[in-house]
Design an enzyme around this catalytic site. Structure first.
Site, short mmCIF file in Angstrom:
data_model
loop_
_atom_site.label_atom_id
_atom_site.label_comp_id
_atom_site.label_asym_id
_atom_site.label_seq_id
_atom_site.Cartn_x
_atom_site.Cartn_y
_atom_site.Cartn_z
N ASP A 122 7.41 -69.99 -51.44
CA ASP A 122 8.35 -69.29 -50.40
C ASP A 122 9.64 -69.92 -50.34
O ASP A 122 9.59 -71.06 -49.97
CB ASP A 122 7.62 -68.82 -49.16
CG ASP A 122 8.25 -67.77 -48.23
OD1 ASP A 122 8.74 -66.73 -49.04
OD2 ASP A 122 8.39 -67.58 -47.20
N HIS A 150 19.25 -66.18 -41.53
CA HIS A 150 17.78 -66.57 -40.93
C HIS A 150 17.82 -68.12 -40.62
O HIS A 150 17.63 -68.65 -39.57
CB HIS A 150 16.95 -66.25 -41.98
CG HIS A 150 15.58 -66.72 -41.51
ND1 HIS A 150 14.92 -66.24 -40.50
CD2 HIS A 150 14.68 -67.61 -42.13
CE1 HIS A 150 13.72 -66.87 -40.47
NE2 HIS A 150 13.52 -67.66 -41.38
N ARG A 194 16.04 -76.56 -33.40
CA ARG A 194 16.56 -77.86 -33.54
C ARG A 194 18.16 -77.42 -32.59
O ARG A 194 19.32 -77.66 -33.27
CB ARG A 194 17.07 -78.36 -34.94
CG ARG A 194 15.62 -78.57 -35.54
CD ARG A 194 16.23 -79.23 -36.96
NE ARG A 194 16.85 -78.22 -37.62
CZ ARG A 194 16.35 -77.28 -38.70
NH1 ARG A 194 15.06 -77.17 -38.62
NH2 ARG A 194 17.21 -76.47 -39.29
N GLU A 238 7.74 -62.08 -41.16
CA GLU A 238 9.16 -62.57 -42.02
C GLU A 238 9.21 -61.39 -43.13
O GLU A 238 8.09 -61.00 -43.95
CB GLU A 238 8.88 -63.80 -42.83
CG GLU A 238 9.12 -64.97 -41.50
CD GLU A 238 9.32 -66.33 -42.15
OE1 GLU A 238 9.04 -66.64 -43.26
OE2 GLU A 238 9.92 -66.91 -41.29
N GLU A 296 10.41 -59.91 -46.22
CA GLU A 296 10.99 -60.45 -47.22
C GLU A 296 10.84 -59.76 -48.49
O GLU A 296 10.07 -58.62 -48.59
CB GLU A 296 10.34 -61.80 -47.78
CG GLU A 296 10.12 -62.80 -46.45
CD GLU A 296 9.64 -64.26 -46.87
OE1 GLU A 296 9.60 -64.62 -47.89
OE2 GLU A 296 9.27 -65.06 -45.96
N ASP A 321 5.75 -62.39 -44.89
CA ASP A 321 5.09 -63.69 -44.69
C ASP A 321 4.65 -64.22 -43.32
O ASP A 321 5.54 -64.47 -42.57
CB ASP A 321 6.31 -64.85 -45.16
CG ASP A 321 5.81 -66.27 -44.91
OD1 ASP A 321 4.67 -66.55 -44.84
OD2 ASP A 321 6.84 -67.02 -44.82
N ARG A 338 4.30 -69.01 -35.11
CA ARG A 338 5.67 -69.94 -34.79
C ARG A 338 4.88 -71.18 -34.19
O ARG A 338 5.62 -72.29 -34.09
CB ARG A 338 6.54 -69.22 -33.99
CG ARG A 338 7.01 -68.05 -34.68
CD ARG A 338 7.66 -68.46 -36.23
NE ARG A 338 8.18 -67.26 -36.93
CZ ARG A 338 8.83 -67.33 -38.12
NH1 ARG A 338 8.58 -68.41 -38.68
NH2 ARG A 338 9.10 -66.35 -38.80
N GLN A 387 3.22 -73.73 -36.25
CA GLN A 387 4.45 -74.13 -37.22
C GLN A 387 5.28 -75.29 -36.52
O GLN A 387 5.71 -76.07 -37.17
CB GLN A 387 5.36 -73.06 -37.80
CG GLN A 387 6.50 -73.34 -38.76
CD GLN A 387 7.29 -72.12 -39.02
OE1 GLN A 387 7.19 -70.72 -38.54
NE2 GLN A 387 8.59 -72.41 -39.91
N TYR A 422 5.28 -78.76 -38.68
CA TYR A 422 6.18 -78.56 -39.94
C TYR A 422 6.95 -80.03 -40.25
O TYR A 422 7.53 -80.14 -41.22
CB TYR A 422 7.17 -77.46 -39.95
CG TYR A 422 8.45 -77.65 -39.03
CD1 TYR A 422 9.69 -77.66 -39.84
CD2 TYR A 422 8.70 -77.78 -37.62
CE1 TYR A 422 10.85 -77.74 -39.30
CE2 TYR A 422 9.77 -78.06 -37.14
CZ TYR A 422 10.87 -77.98 -37.94
OH TYR A 422 12.15 -78.02 -37.35
N LYS A 428 1.20 -70.60 -42.01
CA LYS A 428 1.77 -69.58 -42.88
C LYS A 428 0.68 -69.30 -43.82
O LYS A 428 0.76 -68.12 -44.49
CB LYS A 428 2.88 -70.03 -43.43
CG LYS A 428 4.23 -69.85 -42.61
CD LYS A 428 5.47 -70.47 -43.32
CE LYS A 428 6.68 -70.23 -42.21
NZ LYS A 428 7.30 -68.77 -42.41
N THR A 461 -0.39 -63.56 -46.47
CA THR A 461 0.95 -62.97 -47.09
C THR A 461 0.56 -61.66 -47.33
O THR A 461 -0.34 -61.59 -48.23
CB THR A 461 1.22 -64.10 -47.92
OG1 THR A 461 1.59 -65.30 -47.33
CG2 THR A 461 2.99 -63.53 -48.22
N THR A 505 12.84 -64.81 -45.08
CA THR A 505 12.98 -63.71 -44.27
C THR A 505 14.50 -63.30 -44.68
O THR A 505 15.37 -63.90 -44.60
CB THR A 505 13.08 -64.20 -42.81
OG1 THR A 505 11.98 -65.17 -42.71
CG2 THR A 505 13.26 -63.28 -41.93
N GLU A 559 13.35 -64.20 -34.39
CA GLU A 559 14.97 -64.02 -34.08
C GLU A 559 15.16 -63.09 -33.04
O GLU A 559 16.18 -62.93 -32.22
CB GLU A 559 15.56 -63.75 -35.48
CG GLU A 559 15.62 -65.01 -36.33
CD GLU A 559 15.91 -64.72 -37.92
OE1 GLU A 559 16.97 -64.60 -38.25
OE2 GLU A 559 14.93 -64.33 -38.64
MN MN Z 1 9.07 -67.10 -45.25
#
Ligand code: MN
Length: 407
Positions: free
Chosen positions: A125, A132, A141, A198, A200, A232, A236, A239, A243, A252, A256, A343, A357
């Site tokens: 992915d 995004h 961040r 997500e 996609e 996807d 969150r 993740q 991550y 994730k 899918t 995404t 988002e």
């Molecule tokens: Mn994705």
């Protein structure tokens, strides 16, 4: 006046399907279907019907072996068959003389069960939307630059889990795992409380390369068979805690979802558009005139309410660049490899392809048409992705990619 039964269009409705239909003879996506308790068969969709490709090949005295795997696997293995098969089928579904022979091998969509259209080999992915990546950077961040220093030099991606790729309509189990918000003293365990989507595009690869071989952008174009819609699903909270430093993992890999119909790249040739300006200029191995964008209009529907319309043409990296990058180190490409675009999010709020988002990490709830509000997914919620494009000769639809959340 009598009607010749071999050309009666009420008996053979697919003959009446024109290029104004999103599954007309200019589209012809492939899928895997079964009738009753029968084995899965490779099908091609025409209008609201599906044609058994193997049976049609046998009836036409063509070599039916590449179509005998019950899905796209046989065709994906041999790119030299892609053009001739499509040319044959395009003529066949409009052939009045062939209609009587085909009648026993054409089924109404409502009367068949759809399966994964191909055996998913490796699944990767990407993260190819600048909008995004910028939004996620700002959310995860807030004190740093939204885009990491490598983002405009290479298509960033991670390896996903091919065995949990499922076909549209499959329920999605809410994942459990560890989470720890920055303000928490330590991690806790339980069902995800920030389950997200997500929206996609998935790219289906055919043909194979050997270890040590790399695909140029031009060669990558020859290995791209087609596209599917791809969701996807992403937890969150899991993740965010897991991550760093190696990227997404259990947040994730639980599911899918892809759509049931694979649209050949050939049907999308007229929907290819210039990429957004790539500045700085990518390294030479990522350059080539085949690297183009795709003009696809997405729709994200949450419990019956359209909450977003992401524009695919704003994606920064082309699929040919993603496949060239994926093999530049000598890694193999194999039939059935699947890679997601990342995404699809446009520059505007109503074009964001994730609820992370759209709700700005849960701080700005959405109101659905039934009056309920949402930030992330609740048990029983259903999400449907759709996309349309101007195909070669008429409009095309990529069908649906749907899933319902189970607690
Ligand atoms: Mn994705």
């Amino acid at each position: 006046m009598t009607t010749d039964p071999s050309t009666d269009r009420s008996t053979y409705p697919w003959l009446s399907v024109g290029t104004d239909h999103p599954f007309g003879p200019h589209h012809l996506p492939y899928g895997s279907f079964s009738v009753g308790a029968g084995k899965p068969l490779l099908g091609v969709r025409i209008g609201d019907q599906v044609l058994d490709v193997r049976a049609a090949a046998k009836a036409a005295n063509r070599d039916a072996r590449p179509y005998a795997t019950g899905n796209l696997d046989g065709l994906l293995a041999d790119p030299t068959l892609w053009g001739p098969t499509r040319t044959w089928l395009t003529q066949l579904v409009q052939d009045e003389a062939a209609a009587r022979v085909l009648a026993d091998h054409v089924h109404d969509i409502d009367a068949v069960t759809l399966h994964l259209p191909f055996a998913v080999a490796d699944y990767v992915d990407f993260y190819a939307s600048e909008h995004h990546a910028t939004n996620v950077g700002r959310i995860f961040r807030p004190d740093g630059e939204p885009l990491t220093p490598n983002w405009k030099h290479l298509p960033i991606g991670y390896h996903g889990r091919s065995s949990t790729v499922v076909v549209t309509g499959t329920d999605v189990h809410r994942p459990r795992g560890q989470r720890k918000a920055p303000s928490d003293a330590g991690p806790s365990f339980g069902p995800s409380i920030k389950l997200d989507i997500e929206a996609e595009l998935g790219f289906v690869v055919g043909g194979r390369t050997e270890l040590g071989q790399s695909l140029s952008v031009a060669e990558a174009a020859e290995h791209l068979f087609g596209v599917v819609l791809l969701n996807d699903w992403s937890a969150r909270d899991l993740q965010a805690w897991e991550y760093v430093p190696l990227g997404p993992f259990l947040g994730k890999s639980f599911a899918t979802t892809i759509s049931a119909w694979v649209t050949p790249m050939a049907a999308l040739a007229d929907a290819r558009v210039e990429l957004p300006t790539q500045d700085p200029e990518p390294l030479p191995y990522l350059q080539g005139e085949q690297a183009q964008g795709i003009d696809l209009a997405y729709e994200v529907e949450w419990n019956g309410t359209v909450v977003s319309r992401p524009p695919y043409r704003t994606m920064y990296w082309a699929p040919e660049q993603m496949l060239a990058h994926m093999t530049v180190n000598g890694a193999k490409a194999s039939p059935g490899d699947l890679f997601g675009s990342g995404t699809v999010s446009g520059p505007d709020k109503d074009g964001r392809g994730s609820f992370l988002e759209l709700s700005w990490n849960g701080t700005e709830p959405l109101t659905l048409d039934d009056g309920s509000t949402r930030t992330f997914l609740e048990d029983g919620d259903t999400v449907v992705l759709r996309a349309t494009a101007e195909g070669v000769g008429g409009p095309i639809s990529l069908g649906e990619c749907s899933g319902r959340i189970r607690g």
